[in-house]
Design an enzyme around this catalytic site. Structure first.
Site: not given
Length: 327
Positions: A49-53
């Site tokens: 899961l992306d850091p921005l998510a």
């Protein structure tokens, strides 16, 4: 004389922690944090899961890591906001803007194009993604300034609905299969609408058998960890020692059984005697009118926990991977 293998450091705990990852934390960082809190021998996650998510990052502890592929292959649900009028290099807020438009779509215009994004669709993943190109991650090549060309691939979107919409932003909920990028949906939909678009918020709310009710926040875990911290003497405090969790009862209440990840598979319930045979790697004959004669993938439970992954052939369960850790 053969040397004995080094004893693994940590607890042989097995199960799933369904972590509600906050924005700004990377998946690897999250796994390391949970592994440290639980003093687990090993840990892994089911889908980056992306850091921005934000949202669901299922983290497997101990023997539960053997069930990670079944979770990664499961359906996932995302809720994401697309802001219209700009496209970026990363298809989200991290990268610079590459295209802009003064056009803004109506709800009717967006709804009219959604059917093209449902079912089996061809999709080019974002240049800033974890896909490997000649052994290198695409995002590493892109950040190094190299031109990244990723081939289109077929993915499955089971559902794509509008949750809410205003003049500049539309919030969607997508139910999709493995390998689907909602950032690519935002990019392609924006191009189709002639207004461009990029993801400004992204939250994963379901992965495989796990749903929002299973989510555990970092605050929940830290509060539980506080109850189990060791008490340091003054000398240790003066030396800057960091207290470690030594009482895990409160934390362990958040751990789901490893078998929870396997709800789509056929379950073989074993007697104590059968469980002992399977744990030794031996097949067992299944009894009962409803027992299948053949099943490519199944799991066996006994002793109150997951015992093995395997298959059923000619009415017998054959173990392939045995679970020996404690739950």
């Amino acid at each position: 004389m053969a040397r004995r293998g080094k004893k693994p450091k940590g607890r042989p705990i097995s199960g799933w922690v369904i972590f509600d990852k906050p924005v700004g934390m990377g998946s690897t960082e999250a796994v390391a944090k949970i592994k440290w809190l639980y003093f687990a021998q090993k840990a892994g996650h089911a889908g980056t899961l992306d850091p921005l998510a934000s949202g669901m990052l299922p983290i497997a502890l101990g023997d539960a890591t053997k069930t990670v592929p079944f979770v990664m292959d499961g359906r996932k649900t995302y809720r994401f906001a697309v802001t219209w009028g700009a496209e970026t290099t990363t298809d989200d807020t991290e990268g610079p803007v590459t295209n802009t438009s003064d056009l803004r779509p109506t709800r009717a215009e967006v709804e009219a194009r959604l059917p093209a994004y449902i079912g089996e669709i061809s999709q080019v993943p974002p240049a800033f993604s974890a896909i490997k190109i000649d052994g290198e991650r695409a995002y590493d090549l892109a950040r190094a300034g190299e031109a990244v060309e990723i081939a289109a691939r077929t993915v499955t979107v089971h559902k794509l609905d509008i949750v809410s919409m205003d003049e500049t932003t539309t919030v969607f909920e997508a139910d999709c299969g493995k390998g689907t990028y909602v950032r690519s949906i935002a990019r392609d939909l924006g191009r189709d609408l002639g207004c461009f678009g990029h993801v400004t918020e992204l939250r994963r709310i379901r992965v495989g058998a796990f749903d929002e009710d299973d989510l555990i926040t970092l605050d929940d875990l830290m509060d539980a960890a506080e109850d189990g911290l060791e008490e340091l003497d003054q000398e240790a405090i003066d030396s800057g020692a960091r207290p470690r969790v030594v009482r895990f009862q409160a934390l362990d209440e958040f751990v789901l059984d490893a078998a929870t990840a396997l709800s789509d598979l056929y379950e073989v319930a074993l007697s104590d005697d059968q469980a002992g045979r399977v744990l030794s790697g031996n097949p067992v004959l299944l009894r009962g009118r409803d027992a299948p004669a053949f099943c490519e993938e199944a799991y066996a439970t006994g002793h109150g926990r997951l015992v093995a992954l395997g298959s059923i052939d000619q009415g017998a369960f054959h173990p392939k991977r045995v679970f020996g850790g404690r739950g």
